[in-house]
Design a protein around this motif. Sequence first.
Motif, short mmCIF file in Angstrom:
data_model
loop_
_atom_site.label_atom_id
_atom_site.label_comp_id
_atom_site.label_asym_id
_atom_site.label_seq_id
_atom_site.Cartn_x
_atom_site.Cartn_y
_atom_site.Cartn_z
N MET A 155 0.84 -1.18 0.00
CA MET A 155 0.00 0.00 0.00
C MET A 155 0.89 1.24 0.00
SD MET A 155 -3.47 -1.00 0.74
CE MET A 155 -4.03 0.56 1.27
N THR A 156 0.30 2.34 -0.46
CA THR A 156 1.02 3.60 -0.51
C THR A 156 0.16 4.73 0.04
OG1 THR A 156 0.25 4.12 -2.73
CG2 THR A 156 2.32 2.89 -2.57
N VAL A 157 0.81 5.83 0.32
CA VAL A 157 0.13 7.04 0.74
C VAL A 157 0.60 8.16 -0.19
CG1 VAL A 157 1.87 7.66 2.47
CG2 VAL A 157 -0.44 8.51 2.71
N GLU A 158 -0.30 9.06 -0.51
CA GLU A 158 0.00 10.21 -1.36
C GLU A 158 -0.31 11.47 -0.58
OE1 GLU A 158 0.97 12.17 -5.04
OE2 GLU A 158 1.02 10.02 -4.63
N LEU A 159 0.68 12.36 -0.47
CA LEU A 159 0.48 13.65 0.16
C LEU A 159 0.17 14.66 -0.93
CD1 LEU A 159 3.46 13.68 2.71
CD2 LEU A 159 1.20 12.62 2.93
N VAL A 160 -0.92 15.41 -0.77
CA VAL A 160 -1.37 16.34 -1.80
C VAL A 160 -1.47 17.74 -1.21
CG1 VAL A 160 -3.25 16.86 -3.42
CG2 VAL A 160 -2.69 14.48 -2.89
N ASP A 161 -0.81 18.67 -1.86
CA ASP A 161 -0.84 20.08 -1.47
C ASP A 161 -2.28 20.59 -1.48
OD1 ASP A 161 -0.01 22.73 -0.97
OD2 ASP A 161 0.44 23.12 -3.07
N LYS A 162 -2.61 21.48 -0.55
CA LYS A 162 -3.98 21.97 -0.43
C LYS A 162 -4.32 23.11 -1.40
CE LYS A 162 -5.66 21.55 4.14
NZ LYS A 162 -5.66 22.14 5.48
N ARG A 163 -3.34 23.60 -2.14
CA ARG A 163 -3.67 24.66 -3.10
C ARG A 163 -4.65 24.13 -4.14
NH1 ARG A 163 1.95 25.15 -2.48
NH2 ARG A 163 2.60 27.15 -1.64
N ARG A 164 -5.27 25.05 -4.84
CA ARG A 164 -6.18 24.67 -5.92
C ARG A 164 -5.43 23.98 -7.04
NH1 ARG A 164 -9.29 30.37 -6.52
NH2 ARG A 164 -9.30 30.69 -4.30
N LYS A 165 -6.14 23.10 -7.72
CA LYS A 165 -5.56 22.41 -8.87
C LYS A 165 -5.02 23.46 -9.83
CE LYS A 165 -6.52 18.70 -12.03
NZ LYS A 165 -7.49 17.74 -12.51
N GLY A 166 -3.87 23.22 -10.37
CA GLY A 166 -3.23 24.19 -11.26
C GLY A 166 -2.28 25.11 -10.52
N GLN A 167 -2.42 25.22 -9.21
CA GLN A 167 -1.54 26.07 -8.40
C GLN A 167 -0.69 25.26 -7.43
OE1 GLN A 167 -4.23 28.75 -6.40
NE2 GLN A 167 -4.42 30.08 -8.18
N ARG A 168 -1.09 24.01 -7.19
CA ARG A 168 -0.41 23.22 -6.17
C ARG A 168 0.91 22.66 -6.67
NH1 ARG A 168 -5.10 18.81 -6.63
NH2 ARG A 168 -6.13 20.40 -5.42
N ILE A 169 1.78 22.40 -5.72
CA ILE A 169 3.04 21.75 -6.04
C ILE A 169 2.76 20.25 -6.25
CG2 ILE A 169 4.39 23.45 -4.77
CD1 ILE A 169 4.74 21.34 -2.53
N PRO A 170 3.65 19.55 -6.94
CA PRO A 170 3.43 18.11 -7.14
C PRO A 170 3.31 17.37 -5.81
CG PRO A 170 5.19 18.89 -8.55
CD PRO A 170 4.85 20.02 -7.61
N GLY A 171 2.44 16.37 -5.79
CA GLY A 171 2.25 15.55 -4.61
C GLY A 171 3.45 14.65 -4.37
N LEU A 172 3.42 13.95 -3.27
CA LEU A 172 4.51 13.05 -2.90
C LEU A 172 3.93 11.72 -2.49
CD1 LEU A 172 7.55 12.69 -2.34
CD2 LEU A 172 7.11 13.53 -0.03
N PHE B 202 8.76 18.83 0.34
CA PHE B 202 7.31 18.90 0.18
C PHE B 202 6.68 19.61 1.38
CE2 PHE B 202 3.03 17.46 1.02
CZ PHE B 202 2.41 17.71 -0.19
N LEU B 203 7.04 19.21 2.59
CA LEU B 203 6.44 19.78 3.78
C LEU B 203 6.73 21.28 3.92
CD1 LEU B 203 7.13 16.89 6.31
CD2 LEU B 203 4.92 17.52 5.30
#
Length: 95
Positions: A1-18, A85-86
Amino acid sequence: MTVELVDKRRKGQRIPGLGMANATWFSVLDIPGMEKLVNQQHTNDPLDITPAKAKKMADLVDAWTPHEGWSGDMAKEMKGYIVEFLRDCNGFRNH
């Protein structure tokens, strides 16, 4: 299993997830001091982390020395990706 961290900015403004393996993420959650910031249970329950908490998490991860074998042969790189990322995210959610 994996976990994905996703930036809270709006789509198109967020940094790539991890993305990372659960075991890698669970080791990060076990870092001393992390209990003051997040639920440390080894589950994939949703997290909703503020920008301020993410920065504090980055400081804890940056000062941490991973155990032998953490994240395979890419421990140094993975630790760097997590800290970056953090520090750069506007808070995050996990998936």
